[in-house]
Design a protein around this motif. Sequence first.
Motif, PDB file in Angstrom:
ATOM      1  N   GLY A   1      14.465   8.525  -5.319  1.00  0.00           N
ATOM      2  CA  GLY A   1      13.672   9.226  -6.328  1.00  0.00           C
ATOM      3  C   GLY A   1      12.780   8.317  -7.154  1.00  0.00           C
ATOM      4  N   HIS A   2      12.801   7.036  -6.846  1.00  0.00           N
ATOM      5  CA  HIS A   2      11.992   6.099  -7.621  1.00  0.00           C
ATOM      6  C   HIS A   2      10.555   6.077  -7.144  1.00  0.00           C
ATOM      7  CE1 HIS A   2      15.899   4.899  -8.956  1.00  0.00           C
ATOM      8  NE2 HIS A   2      15.429   3.910  -9.689  1.00  0.00           N
ATOM      9  N   PHE A   3       9.666   5.875  -8.090  1.00  0.00           N
ATOM     10  CA  PHE A   3       8.258   5.699  -7.733  1.00  0.00           C
ATOM     11  C   PHE A   3       8.008   4.218  -7.445  1.00  0.00           C
ATOM     12  CE2 PHE A   3       8.113   9.825  -9.642  1.00  0.00           C
ATOM     13  CZ  PHE A   3       7.046  10.465  -9.041  1.00  0.00           C
ATOM     14  N   PRO A   4       6.961   3.914  -6.660  1.00  0.00           N
ATOM     15  CA  PRO A   4       6.681   2.519  -6.323  1.00  0.00           C
ATOM     16  C   PRO A   4       6.639   1.586  -7.540  1.00  0.00           C
ATOM     17  CG  PRO A   4       5.336   3.929  -4.968  1.00  0.00           C
ATOM     18  CD  PRO A   4       6.077   4.835  -5.916  1.00  0.00           C
ATOM     19  N   SER A   5       6.109   2.082  -8.663  1.00  0.00           N
ATOM     20  CA  SER A   5       6.008   1.216  -9.844  1.00  0.00           C
ATOM     21  C   SER A   5       7.383   0.865 -10.403  1.00  0.00           C
ATOM     22  CB  SER A   5       5.187   1.914 -10.933  1.00  0.00           C
ATOM     23  OG  SER A   5       5.862   3.080 -11.371  1.00  0.00           O
ATOM     24  N   GLU A   6       8.415   1.573  -9.931  1.00  0.00           N
ATOM     25  CA  GLU A   6       9.763   1.306 -10.420  1.00  0.00           C
ATOM     26  C   GLU A   6      10.588   0.502  -9.411  1.00  0.00           C
ATOM     27  OE1 GLU A   6      10.385   5.400 -12.930  1.00  0.00           O
ATOM     28  OE2 GLU A   6      10.542   5.496 -10.766  1.00  0.00           O
ATOM     29  N   LEU A   7       9.918   0.017  -8.368  1.00  0.00           N
ATOM     30  CA  LEU A   7      10.621  -0.746  -7.337  1.00  0.00           C
ATOM     31  C   LEU A   7      10.139  -2.186  -7.336  1.00  0.00           C
ATOM     32  CD1 LEU A   7      10.353   1.843  -4.404  1.00  0.00           C
ATOM     33  CD2 LEU A   7      12.377   1.377  -5.812  1.00  0.00           C
TER      34      LEU A   7
ATOM     35  N   ASN B   1       0.815  -1.226   0.000  1.00  0.00           N
ATOM     36  CA  ASN B   1       0.000   0.000   0.000  1.00  0.00           C
ATOM     37  C   ASN B   1       0.842   1.267   0.000  1.00  0.00           C
ATOM     38  OD1 ASN B   1      -2.115  -1.752   0.137  1.00  0.00           O
ATOM     39  ND2 ASN B   1      -2.662  -1.321   2.253  1.00  0.00           N
ATOM     40  N   LEU B   2       1.934   1.244  -0.736  1.00  0.00           N
ATOM     41  CA  LEU B   2       2.681   2.491  -0.915  1.00  0.00           C
ATOM     42  C   LEU B   2       1.833   3.447  -1.743  1.00  0.00           C
ATOM     43  CD1 LEU B   2       6.411   1.646  -1.661  1.00  0.00           C
ATOM     44  CD2 LEU B   2       5.361   2.394   0.464  1.00  0.00           C
ATOM     45  N   PHE B   3       2.066   4.753  -1.555  1.00  0.00           N
ATOM     46  CA  PHE B   3       1.331   5.740  -2.346  1.00  0.00           C
ATOM     47  C   PHE B   3       1.983   5.841  -3.725  1.00  0.00           C
ATOM     48  CE2 PHE B   3       1.018   7.514   2.152  1.00  0.00           C
ATOM     49  CZ  PHE B   3      -0.131   6.788   2.421  1.00  0.00           C
ATOM     50  N   PRO B   4       1.285   5.430  -4.774  1.00  0.00           N
ATOM     51  CA  PRO B   4       1.921   5.302  -6.091  1.00  0.00           C
ATOM     52  C   PRO B   4       2.293   6.644  -6.718  1.00  0.00           C
ATOM     53  CG  PRO B   4      -0.433   4.903  -6.259  1.00  0.00           C
ATOM     54  CD  PRO B   4      -0.121   5.022  -4.792  1.00  0.00           C
ATOM     55  N   HIS B   5       1.670   7.729  -6.238  1.00  0.00           N
ATOM     56  CA  HIS B   5       1.932   9.028  -6.845  1.00  0.00           C
ATOM     57  C   HIS B   5       3.095   9.745  -6.168  1.00  0.00           C
ATOM     58  CE1 HIS B   5      -0.675   9.521  -3.440  1.00  0.00           C
ATOM     59  NE2 HIS B   5      -0.527  10.829  -3.437  1.00  0.00           N
TER      60      HIS B   5
ATOM     61  N   GLN C   1       9.625  -2.229  -2.303  1.00  0.00           N
ATOM     62  CA  GLN C   1       8.406  -1.515  -1.902  1.00  0.00           C
ATOM     63  C   GLN C   1       8.081  -1.781  -0.437  1.00  0.00           C
ATOM     64  OE1 GLN C   1       4.918  -1.271  -4.512  1.00  0.00           O
ATOM     65  NE2 GLN C   1       6.074  -2.472  -5.986  1.00  0.00           N
TER      66      GLN C   1
END
Lengths: 251, 269
Positions: free
Chosen positions: B160-166, B116-120, B171
Amino acid sequence: MVFDPQIFLEQLFNPAYLMGAFLSVSVAVLSLIIATVIGFFLAIGRTSKKAYLRGPSHTYVWFFRALPALLVLLIMWNALPQVIPALQADWYTPFIAAAVGLGLVESAFMAEIIRSALSSVDEGQELAARALGMKPASVMRKVVLPQAIRTALPPTGNEFIGLIKYSSLASVISLKELLTTAQIGVNITFRYAEYYTVAIIYYLIIVTIITLIQSRVEKKFLWTSRGVKKVVAPITLSTEAIATSSKEISV
Amino acid sequence: MTTPHEAAGFGAGSTATTPTLQVSDLHKSYGGNEVLKGVEFAIDKGQVKAVLGPSGSGKSTMLRLMALLEPADRGSIMLDGTRIGAATQNGKIVHHSERRLAVQRRDIGMVFQKFNLFPHLTALQNVVVGLTDVQGMHKTQARDVAFQMLTKVGLADRDGHFPSELSGGQQQRVAIARALVLNPQVMLFDEPTSALDPELVGEVLEVMENLAAAGMTMIVVTHEVRFARRAADEVTLFDSGVIVEQADPTSFFENPQHERTKRFLSHVH
Ligand SMILES: Nc1ncnc2c1ncn2[C@@H]1O[C@H](COP(=O)(O)OP(=O)(O)OP(=O)(O)O)[C@@H](O)[C@H]1O
Ligand SMILES: [Mg+2]
């Protein structure tokens, strides 16, 4: 009568069209803002657990979804000032009447877009935000809304383009928006082809600009570090995969 | 919290310490389905408790109630000796307002199965948001504190990575950092490694074991028997809405007392 390029070019750069285009866009922008604000509260109301919020929201949407926009504009401009004398004042212009009227109609549709955008946000998001200790307003503003906006952007762009076109209805309440401008010219000169072609070109330019802005904004909502969508393997796990991985554990 | 009394060695062996988190007689139903049937559970400061149990037995529900994310039907939750979440008035349970609960939740960290990380938000912003929004810390200071926390979970180079990049493991480590940075008195983990590919489980468990070694009070619902054996002070079997058995890891796994524990372990083996 053949198509006269001279007349066409003259009209294309006629400031009256520019003013008409500006009015059309302004009415659309203002009504979209009104519709989004009202739509947001309608969406909250429609999904509320409290019946006294759900009822009015439902009624509002039911009412304004049924009415033709043209009728609402006529009521806004002709009927309301008779009932409400305050609206006979100078500030109540066709522009205001058109923006508010279209905003009221549009809010019924924005309510549905916003409702489904809000419910598309994974419920784990709200849970995680609340677990951190965030207050309800923060949960909405900082966690749920940004994600809902991403979902709502494409349909809202469509609605905005629709509103640009709906703004031409405001000709009936004597707002000199884009189409009215063309129509006035036609009534004097009967050069239908030239004047309507100019209108076509203006609408095309407006919608093209909106589409460009929309794709720019949507890029901001990709949420990748380069602002460009990269192919990242999504971490989707079927319950089956979870079940197998937990079976693999040995003592 | 260690009271001056304990620190000075008063009480001559008697265990008069207040549990960090204690639930008593916890009940919860969904519709007619009674999921929690009077849970009794307590954890002391610095303890690590692993909770095992079959699927659907109510483990997640227990954690959500402890984290004040859902109201209990009955029973009480005490944090460091103070009742939280609700009060009893004329024999009836009266829940606190959502705003008041929000304040109480700051002391309880929660880590979810699905991260449930904040994707934005970037990894760093995910950790920052609690500091700025919940604690009211200034942004520049929050970034420093958050960055230190990311470093602790081994993700300094991913800020600096977003959750979708981890990866899933990364995550979940960010999610742990996000909860940990608020200095909770107790951390609740709901199957933190169940959604991970097997090769990513190790990195998350390592962070949790370090955390345990550093003295964090932890309740960990898990299927990871290895973790329970290595890091837990006590292992609990939760089944059908109640706690069936609690023991130190060795007794629990080698010499379980209850029939249900034996049966459960035979499935897991
Ligand atoms: N919000 C809810 N509404 C209705 N029923 C619920 C809700 N949450 C949980 N339940 C029910 O409560 C029971 C226990 O669920 P819970 O998720 O607590 O189990 P669990 O022990 O965590 O299981 P798992 O190991 O699969 O995660 C289940 O039967 C579930 O269907
Ligand atoms: Mg669960």
